[in-house]
Write a protein that holds these residues in place. Structure first.
Motif, PDB file in Angstrom:
ATOM      1  N   TYR A 269      12.453 -45.640   1.982  1.00  0.00           N
ATOM      2  CA  TYR A 269      11.478 -44.422   2.155  1.00  0.00           C
ATOM      3  C   TYR A 269      11.778 -43.158   1.787  1.00  0.00           C
ATOM      4  O   TYR A 269      11.053 -42.142   1.281  1.00  0.00           O
ATOM      5  CB  TYR A 269      11.835 -44.436   4.007  1.00  0.00           C
ATOM      6  CG  TYR A 269      10.896 -43.438   4.411  1.00  0.00           C
ATOM      7  CD1 TYR A 269       9.424 -43.813   5.164  1.00  0.00           C
ATOM      8  CD2 TYR A 269      11.354 -42.040   4.693  1.00  0.00           C
ATOM      9  CE1 TYR A 269       8.705 -43.057   5.773  1.00  0.00           C
ATOM     10  CE2 TYR A 269      10.224 -41.344   5.368  1.00  0.00           C
ATOM     11  CZ  TYR A 269       9.162 -41.722   5.831  1.00  0.00           C
ATOM     12  OH  TYR A 269       8.308 -40.712   6.557  1.00  0.00           O
ATOM     13  N   SER A 271      13.493 -42.392  -0.959  1.00  0.00           N
ATOM     14  CA  SER A 271      13.049 -42.393  -2.528  1.00  0.00           C
ATOM     15  C   SER A 271      11.470 -41.889  -2.536  1.00  0.00           C
ATOM     16  O   SER A 271      11.427 -40.808  -3.663  1.00  0.00           O
ATOM     17  CB  SER A 271      13.005 -43.737  -3.412  1.00  0.00           C
ATOM     18  OG  SER A 271      11.966 -44.708  -2.786  1.00  0.00           O
ATOM     19  N   GLU A 272      10.815 -42.402  -1.949  1.00  0.00           N
ATOM     20  CA  GLU A 272       9.314 -41.647  -1.892  1.00  0.00           C
ATOM     21  C   GLU A 272       8.936 -40.387  -1.339  1.00  0.00           C
ATOM     22  O   GLU A 272       8.147 -39.674  -1.939  1.00  0.00           O
ATOM     23  CB  GLU A 272       8.320 -42.864  -1.190  1.00  0.00           C
ATOM     24  CG  GLU A 272       8.287 -44.306  -1.785  1.00  0.00           C
ATOM     25  CD  GLU A 272       7.887 -44.325  -3.181  1.00  0.00           C
ATOM     26  OE1 GLU A 272       7.230 -43.292  -3.662  1.00  0.00           O
ATOM     27  OE2 GLU A 272       8.040 -45.417  -3.878  1.00  0.00           O
ATOM     28  N   VAL A 273       9.865 -39.972  -0.467  1.00  0.00           N
ATOM     29  CA  VAL A 273       9.883 -38.607   0.163  1.00  0.00           C
ATOM     30  C   VAL A 273      10.287 -37.716  -1.013  1.00  0.00           C
ATOM     31  O   VAL A 273       9.602 -36.932  -1.214  1.00  0.00           O
ATOM     32  CB  VAL A 273      10.722 -38.433   1.272  1.00  0.00           C
ATOM     33  CG1 VAL A 273      10.847 -37.088   1.587  1.00  0.00           C
ATOM     34  CG2 VAL A 273      10.445 -39.233   2.762  1.00  0.00           C
ATOM     35  N   SER A 277       5.422 -38.856  -2.146  1.00  0.00           N
ATOM     36  CA  SER A 277       4.514 -39.805  -1.893  1.00  0.00           C
ATOM     37  C   SER A 277       3.910 -39.891  -0.666  1.00  0.00           C
ATOM     38  O   SER A 277       4.669 -39.350   0.458  1.00  0.00           O
ATOM     39  CB  SER A 277       5.182 -41.445  -1.956  1.00  0.00           C
ATOM     40  OG  SER A 277       5.546 -41.410  -3.524  1.00  0.00           O
ATOM     41  N   VAL A 279       2.621 -40.892   3.328  1.00  0.00           N
ATOM     42  CA  VAL A 279       3.481 -41.698   4.120  1.00  0.00           C
ATOM     43  C   VAL A 279       3.252 -43.307   4.044  1.00  0.00           C
ATOM     44  O   VAL A 279       4.115 -44.072   4.199  1.00  0.00           O
ATOM     45  CB  VAL A 279       3.226 -41.492   5.644  1.00  0.00           C
ATOM     46  CG1 VAL A 279       3.796 -42.150   6.521  1.00  0.00           C
ATOM     47  CG2 VAL A 279       3.287 -39.939   5.633  1.00  0.00           C
ATOM     48  N   ARG A 282       5.454 -44.544   1.444  1.00  0.00           N
ATOM     49  CA  ARG A 282       6.858 -44.346   1.708  1.00  0.00           C
ATOM     50  C   ARG A 282       7.296 -45.530   2.453  1.00  0.00           C
ATOM     51  O   ARG A 282       8.410 -46.227   2.639  1.00  0.00           O
ATOM     52  CB  ARG A 282       7.106 -43.302   2.671  1.00  0.00           C
ATOM     53  CG  ARG A 282       6.859 -41.942   1.900  1.00  0.00           C
ATOM     54  CD  ARG A 282       7.172 -40.864   2.842  1.00  0.00           C
ATOM     55  NE  ARG A 282       6.638 -39.525   2.591  1.00  0.00           N
ATOM     56  CZ  ARG A 282       6.183 -38.654   3.625  1.00  0.00           C
ATOM     57  NH1 ARG A 282       6.659 -38.519   4.537  1.00  0.00           N
ATOM     58  NH2 ARG A 282       5.393 -37.599   3.064  1.00  0.00           N
ATOM     59  N   THR A 285       7.492 -48.925   0.629  1.00  0.00           N
ATOM     60  CA  THR A 285       8.339 -48.974  -0.285  1.00  0.00           C
ATOM     61  C   THR A 285       9.704 -49.348   0.373  1.00  0.00           C
ATOM     62  O   THR A 285      10.790 -50.294   0.115  1.00  0.00           O
ATOM     63  CB  THR A 285       8.739 -47.797  -1.054  1.00  0.00           C
ATOM     64  OG1 THR A 285       7.565 -47.654  -1.872  1.00  0.00           O
ATOM     65  CG2 THR A 285      10.039 -48.110  -1.922  1.00  0.00           C
TER      66      THR A 285
END
Length: 320
Positions: A269, A271-273, A277, A279, A282, A285
């Motif tokens: 989560y 890493s995507e924040v 990216s 939600v 997030r 992933t």
């Protein structure tokens, strides 16, 4: 080790311990050999983030002993930027894992008076916080000692003052404290966080029993965070982000060891924040990395590279 944080990356801190485990299910008392490794919630997250391509710094203490040497070598090998204080007067903590059955693992901790439990505010320089884009803490660290609790509050307050995003995973450990002792500390952490992760039982400690997962998330959000993610294990997760609800199913995998899955979820989560990216990605992933962590024995060894995330949907068992 390196002397400063990676600018714009994720910063996390806590205790990492040496780990003895028998990779085969059964009674540990009957085992004639064990494997030596390391583990700790925050360093698990750090390794997973690095494998996903996110710059990350881990801060902590180890003893001047072979377990401390192992931890430093493993973090360096994984490319994690580590700011480590070597404590001359305390040993590196130890945990022992017994896979009593393929579906049940027991963990014992030997961390009283450990180097990691002696973490204090001065171990985390203010400039390290200010250079980060996100600070991640867990509810384990404040349970270790009063100085570690002070370090956690100090870091979170510095991050808030500097406009750095703050993430907190409640991560309850019953061997460190009981639910009553944890409750107020959790509420303090949640109030200082922008992103909160919790299992259903952990959330109940903080806000009491609710009628639904959605209500639990709402109650957590009322304490301050704009992003609340409830980890539901093999059922996936529920998230409440800026007032919008999201459901995400989990991937079905052959489970080898569930320890570290929650840390992998958090790393996915975050890493995507860090990448900006949406939600939905997030959460996708997050469940992907959590699933990967379950497929390998060990706390962090199964964390995937970003290029491997698609393997969970692969239809061919051999890729050539």
């Amino acid at each position: 080790m390196t002397a400063g944080a990676t600018p714009g990356g994720v910063l996390t801190f806590g205790e990492t311990m040496g780990l003895f485990r028998d990779p085969q299910p059964g009674m540990l008392a009957l085992s004639r050999s064990v494997q030596l490794g390391m583990g700790g919630a925050e360093s698990n997250v750090a390794i997973a983030l690095k494998r996903l391509g996110t710059p990350v710094t881990w801060v902590g203490r180890v003893g001047r002993d072979s377990l401390g040497d192992l931890i430093q070598r493993e973090l360096a090998a994984e490319g994690v930027n580590a700011i480590i204080t070597v404590d001359e007067d305390a040993p590196t903590g130890l945990m022992i894992k017994e896979r009593r059955m393929a579906t049940a693992t027991r963990v014992w901790y030997y961390r009283a008076g450990s180097a990691g439990s002696r973490l204090e505010p001065s171990d985390i320089p203010a400039d390290v916080i200010r250079q980060a884009s996100l600070l991640h803490v867990t509810g384990i660290t404040p349970a270790l000692s009063e100085s570690a609790a002070q370090a956690t509050r100090h870091a979170m307050s510095l991050a808030r003052d500097a406009g750095v995003l703050v993430s907190s995973d409640l991560n309850y450990r019953s061997r460190l404290w009981n639910a009553e002792a944890a409750r107020q500390s959790y509420r303090d952490l949640i109030a200082l966080a922008d992103i909160v992760f919790a299992g259903e039982d952990e959330a109940e400690i903080a806000v009491g029993r609710a009628d639904s997962v959605a209500e639990t998330a709402r109650l957590l959000g009322e304490l301050g965070p704009r992003q609340v993610i409830i980890k539901l294990g093999d059922r996936g997760c529920f998230a409440l982000v800026d007032g919008v609800s999201y459901d995400q199913v989990a991937f079905t995998v052959t489970v080898e060891d569930t320890v570290g899955a929650g840390d992998g979820f958090v790393a996915g989560y975050l890493s995507e924040v860090h990448r900006g990216s949406p939600v939905t990605l997030r959460l996708q992933t997050a469940v992907s990395v959590g699933a990967f962590a379950c497929t390998v024995a060990g706390d962090w060894e199964g964390m995937p590279l970003r290029s491997e995330l698609g393997l969970l949907a692969a239809t061919e068992p051999v890729i050539r």
